[in-house]
Structure formats: structure tokens, C-alpha cells
Design a protein around this motif. Structure first.
Motif, PDB file in Angstrom:
ATOM      1  N   LEU A   1       6.326   7.967   5.596  1.00 40.55           N
ATOM      2  CA  LEU A   1       5.631   8.224   4.346  1.00 40.55           C
ATOM      3  C   LEU A   1       5.681   9.724   4.101  1.00 40.55           C
ATOM      4  O   LEU A   1       5.303  10.505   4.969  1.00 40.55           O
ATOM      5  CB  LEU A   1       4.181   7.750   4.485  1.00 40.55           C
ATOM      6  CG  LEU A   1       3.310   7.693   3.269  1.00 40.55           C
ATOM      7  CD1 LEU A   1       3.899   6.743   2.232  1.00 40.55           C
ATOM      8  CD2 LEU A   1       1.929   7.198   3.665  1.00 40.55           C
TER       9      LEU A   1
ATOM     10  N   ALA B   1      -1.038  10.180   0.568  1.00 40.43           N
ATOM     11  CA  ALA B   1      -1.123   8.753   0.259  1.00 40.43           C
ATOM     12  C   ALA B   1      -2.572   8.311   0.392  1.00 40.43           C
ATOM     13  O   ALA B   1      -3.341   8.904   1.150  1.00 40.43           O
ATOM     14  CB  ALA B   1      -0.230   7.959   1.205  1.00 40.43           C
TER      15      ALA B   1
ATOM     16  N   GLN C   1      -3.102   2.575   1.938  1.00 38.96           N
ATOM     17  CA  GLN C   1      -1.659   2.523   2.232  1.00 38.96           C
ATOM     18  C   GLN C   1      -1.390   2.886   3.693  1.00 38.96           C
ATOM     19  O   GLN C   1      -0.585   2.234   4.359  1.00 38.96           O
ATOM     20  CB  GLN C   1      -0.902   3.456   1.291  1.00 38.96           C
ATOM     21  CG  GLN C   1       0.600   3.283   1.352  1.00 38.96           C
ATOM     22  CD  GLN C   1       1.321   4.149   0.329  1.00 38.96           C
ATOM     23  OE1 GLN C   1       0.733   5.028  -0.309  1.00 38.96           O
ATOM     24  NE2 GLN C   1       2.607   3.922   0.168  1.00 38.96           N
TER      25      GLN C   1
ATOM     26  N   LYS D   1       0.121   0.369   6.811  1.00 35.94           N
ATOM     27  CA  LYS D   1       1.235   0.738   7.692  1.00 35.94           C
ATOM     28  C   LYS D   1       0.805   0.704   9.166  1.00 35.94           C
ATOM     29  O   LYS D   1       1.570   0.289  10.034  1.00 35.94           O
ATOM     30  CB  LYS D   1       1.803   2.100   7.296  1.00 35.94           C
ATOM     31  CG  LYS D   1       2.497   2.056   5.932  1.00 35.94           C
ATOM     32  CD  LYS D   1       3.126   3.373   5.572  1.00 35.94           C
ATOM     33  CE  LYS D   1       3.818   3.325   4.232  1.00 35.94           C
ATOM     34  NZ  LYS D   1       4.948   2.417   4.160  1.00 35.94           N
TER      35      LYS D   1
END
Length: 105
Positions: free
Chosen positions: A87, A91, A95, A99
Motif C-alpha cells: 500500500l 490509507a 483498509q 489487509k
């Protein structure tokens, strides 16, 4: 959340066999500083399941080069010694959580 200062420390963490999240950042980076409290919170929540470590790109350019970090913040999600996701940029927490949960599957 512990920092990784050099390649030897990274190798030691990798040899533990747990999933790893590496957060490449710099002290002068605004988005990195915005993301830091979220990463620290998740580091505490996932303690014992996922190793969450930070890497200062100014102090550890060798490891940053190894991961080909061009922009920060950059998060790398590692499972079974392989990068399974990454990433780039700030973020939202949900999110990152998604992950992290994927690393545990």
C-alpha cells in the motif's frame, strides 16, 4: 511498535515466521505522520499475530532500496517470506485492517 534499523534486524524478524507489515516512513513526511497513529494502534491490536515494524527511509536506505521504495508512506505485507500486498500513501484504518486480516488467513 518497534523499528527495524538494518538488514540483519529484518532478517531476524523474517526468520520468526510470523506475518510482517513493514511501514516505510520519514519524520518529515506529513502523510507518514498521519498514518503513524493508525499503524501503532493496529500493531497493538495484532500483537502476537502479526509483526508490525517501522522503517525510517532516511536512516535505512539499504532496506528501502531492497524493497524499491519510491514513495512514502509505503506498507509492505509479508507472509511466508514473500510480499503478498503493498500500500503506497496514506490509507484509512479499515483498509489496513482488511489487509492485516488477509495476512492471517
Amino acid at each position: 511498535m518497534k523499528a527495524i534499523e538494518n538488514n540483519q534486524q529484518f532478517t531476524a524478524v523474517l526468520s520468526e515466521g510470523k506475518p510482517i507489515v513493514l511501514d516505510f516512513y520519514a519524520d518529515w513526511c506529513g502523510p507518514c505522520q498521519t498514518l503513524l497513529p493508525i499503524v501503532e494502534k493496529l500493531s497493538t491490536e495484532y500483537n502476537g499475530k502479526v509483526e508490525v515494524r517501522k522503517v525510517n527511509v532516511d536512516q535505512n536506505n539499504e532496506l528501502a532500496a531492497r524493497f524499491k521504495v519510491r514513495n512514502i508512506p509505503a506498507l509492505f505485507f509479508i507472509k511466508d517470506s514473500k510480499i503478498v500486498d503493498q500500500l503506497i500513501g496514506a490509507a484509512p484504518e479499515f483498509q489496513l485492517r482488511e489487509k492485516l486480516d488477509t495476512l492471517l488467513d
